[in-house]
Design a protein around this motif. Structure first.
Motif, PDB file in Angstrom:
ATOM      1  N   ILE A 122       0.840  -1.210   0.000  1.00 39.84           N
ATOM      2  CA  ILE A 122       0.000   0.000   0.000  1.00 39.84           C
ATOM      3  C   ILE A 122       0.870   1.253   0.000  1.00 39.84           C
ATOM      4  O   ILE A 122       0.366   2.369  -0.029  1.00 39.84           O
ATOM      5  N   GLY A 148      -7.884   5.637   2.828  1.00 39.14           N
ATOM      6  CA  GLY A 148      -7.645   4.788   3.998  1.00 39.14           C
ATOM      7  C   GLY A 148      -6.736   5.420   5.029  1.00 39.14           C
ATOM      8  O   GLY A 148      -6.803   5.083   6.211  1.00 39.14           O
ATOM      9  N   MET A 149      -5.865   6.367   4.590  1.00 42.02           N
ATOM     10  CA  MET A 149      -4.900   6.962   5.537  1.00 42.02           C
ATOM     11  C   MET A 149      -5.275   8.378   5.942  1.00 42.02           C
ATOM     12  O   MET A 149      -4.548   9.021   6.676  1.00 42.02           O
ATOM     13  N   LEU A 192      -5.072   9.541   9.730  1.00 45.75           N
ATOM     14  CA  LEU A 192      -3.837   9.429  10.523  1.00 45.75           C
ATOM     15  C   LEU A 192      -3.426  10.822  10.973  1.00 45.75           C
ATOM     16  O   LEU A 192      -3.365  11.748  10.166  1.00 45.75           O
ATOM     17  N   TYR A 210       0.854   0.914  14.542  1.00 47.48           N
ATOM     18  CA  TYR A 210       1.653  -0.223  14.083  1.00 47.48           C
ATOM     19  C   TYR A 210       1.793  -0.118  12.566  1.00 47.48           C
ATOM     20  O   TYR A 210       0.794   0.005  11.860  1.00 47.48           O
ATOM     21  N   PHE A 213       3.035  -2.289   9.374  1.00 47.01           N
ATOM     22  CA  PHE A 213       3.356  -3.638   8.926  1.00 47.01           C
ATOM     23  C   PHE A 213       4.087  -3.515   7.600  1.00 47.01           C
ATOM     24  O   PHE A 213       3.575  -2.912   6.659  1.00 47.01           O
ATOM     25  N   VAL A 248       2.578  -2.824   4.056  1.00 45.11           N
ATOM     26  CA  VAL A 248       1.402  -3.615   3.684  1.00 45.11           C
ATOM     27  C   VAL A 248       0.168  -3.331   4.541  1.00 45.11           C
ATOM     28  O   VAL A 248      -0.953  -3.653   4.141  1.00 45.11           O
ATOM     29  N   ASP A 249       0.351  -2.712   5.721  1.00 44.70           N
ATOM     30  CA  ASP A 249      -0.808  -2.350   6.541  1.00 44.70           C
ATOM     31  C   ASP A 249      -0.370  -1.353   7.608  1.00 44.70           C
ATOM     32  O   ASP A 249       0.823  -1.264   7.936  1.00 44.70           O
ATOM     33  N   VAL A 250      -1.345  -0.614   8.123  1.00 46.33           N
ATOM     34  CA  VAL A 250      -1.146   0.298   9.259  1.00 46.33           C
ATOM     35  C   VAL A 250      -2.378   0.159  10.138  1.00 46.33           C
ATOM     36  O   VAL A 250      -3.503   0.121   9.630  1.00 46.33           O
ATOM     37  N   LYS A 251      -2.160   0.043  11.452  1.00 49.15           N
ATOM     38  CA  LYS A 251      -3.270  -0.040  12.411  1.00 49.15           C
ATOM     39  C   LYS A 251      -2.975   0.886  13.585  1.00 49.15           C
ATOM     40  O   LYS A 251      -1.811   1.085  13.936  1.00 49.15           O
ATOM     41  N   PRO A 252      -4.010   1.391  14.247  1.00 54.48           N
ATOM     42  CA  PRO A 252      -3.765   2.192  15.443  1.00 54.48           C
ATOM     43  C   PRO A 252      -3.345   1.307  16.616  1.00 54.48           C
ATOM     44  O   PRO A 252      -3.806   0.170  16.741  1.00 54.48           O
TER      45      PRO A 252
END
Lengths: 140, 140
Positions: B15, B50-51, B54, B61, B63, B130-134
């Motif tokens: 991503i 999606g971002m 932020l 996190y 990824f 490949v991913d981002v999470k809170p």
């Protein structure tokens, strides 16, 4: 990023599978600390050497592949609550996201060969496991 | 697990990409809190929605996909130190592992369009995101 770059992809292959009493997505709690049951991590025999040092009491991150997720979703109402304002998925823990990796922080309560029992896993039965890492002493 | 099951695979698609002053694997610290620099997360325009939420100050996190890792490795000497006993990779943070997902807990210090600047990222320049999470309020 060029068009050719954005078509780049990698292959992710399950190393095992979750065995749980949670049997559908609707029934699973949103987060493990919200009352998820114990569950088994059943490792593929081909990766047995990789999991041989997992020990009872250790805290680990389990990475799953949420294979029932929708990958074309970029905004959601957090916690599936329509009264929550639409939020970009990378600011949420939504299962629906471009790469549906699940992150679960759990504690090991038993080890039986290539089966590892953990507390508080919110993934449902049959979910592919793709990685496991230790939580570091710093709690990270 | 049957033979057919262990050949199951999923496609993971970047991503975005890390932009960092760290330029090779040997130079990168083992963990972000061991003196890694600030770096940019450069998101693909196709995931901009999606971002969009932020925010500066948030802990997330990230990824990554450690595309230079060796995927056939199941045991390592932790921290590349031959005096450390061989350990199953799922009990280590080794880059070399069947699915080389990197997990990085970092804080956002700036946002500029689809570029997000973070502290303490130990991934090197060009690493696929490949991913981002809170990180959740509970610190998990």
């Amino acid at each position: 990023m060029t068009g050719s770059r954005s078509r780049e992809m990698y292959e992710i292959r399950p190393i095992g599978r979750v065995e749980s009493s949670l049997h559908d997505r609707g029934a699973a709690p949103k987060q493990g600390f919200e009352g998820a049951p114990e569950a088994w991590l059943v490792f593929d025999p081909t990766v047995a050497k990789g999991m041989r040092d997992l020990e009872v009491g250790a805290e680990i991150y389990v990475f799953t592949w949420l294979h029932q997720a929708q990958r074309d979703v970029l905004v959601v109402h957090p916690r599936d609550d329509p009264t929550n304002p639409e939020t970009g998925v990378f600011s949420t823990r939504s299962q629906d996201r471009p790469n549906p990796i699940g992150l679960h922080r759990v504690r090991i309560v038993a080890v039986d060969g290539t089966r590892v029992r953990v507390q508080d896993l919110e993934a449902f039965d049959g979910t592919p496991i793709v990685d496991v890492k230790p939580v570091l002493p710093q709690g990270r």
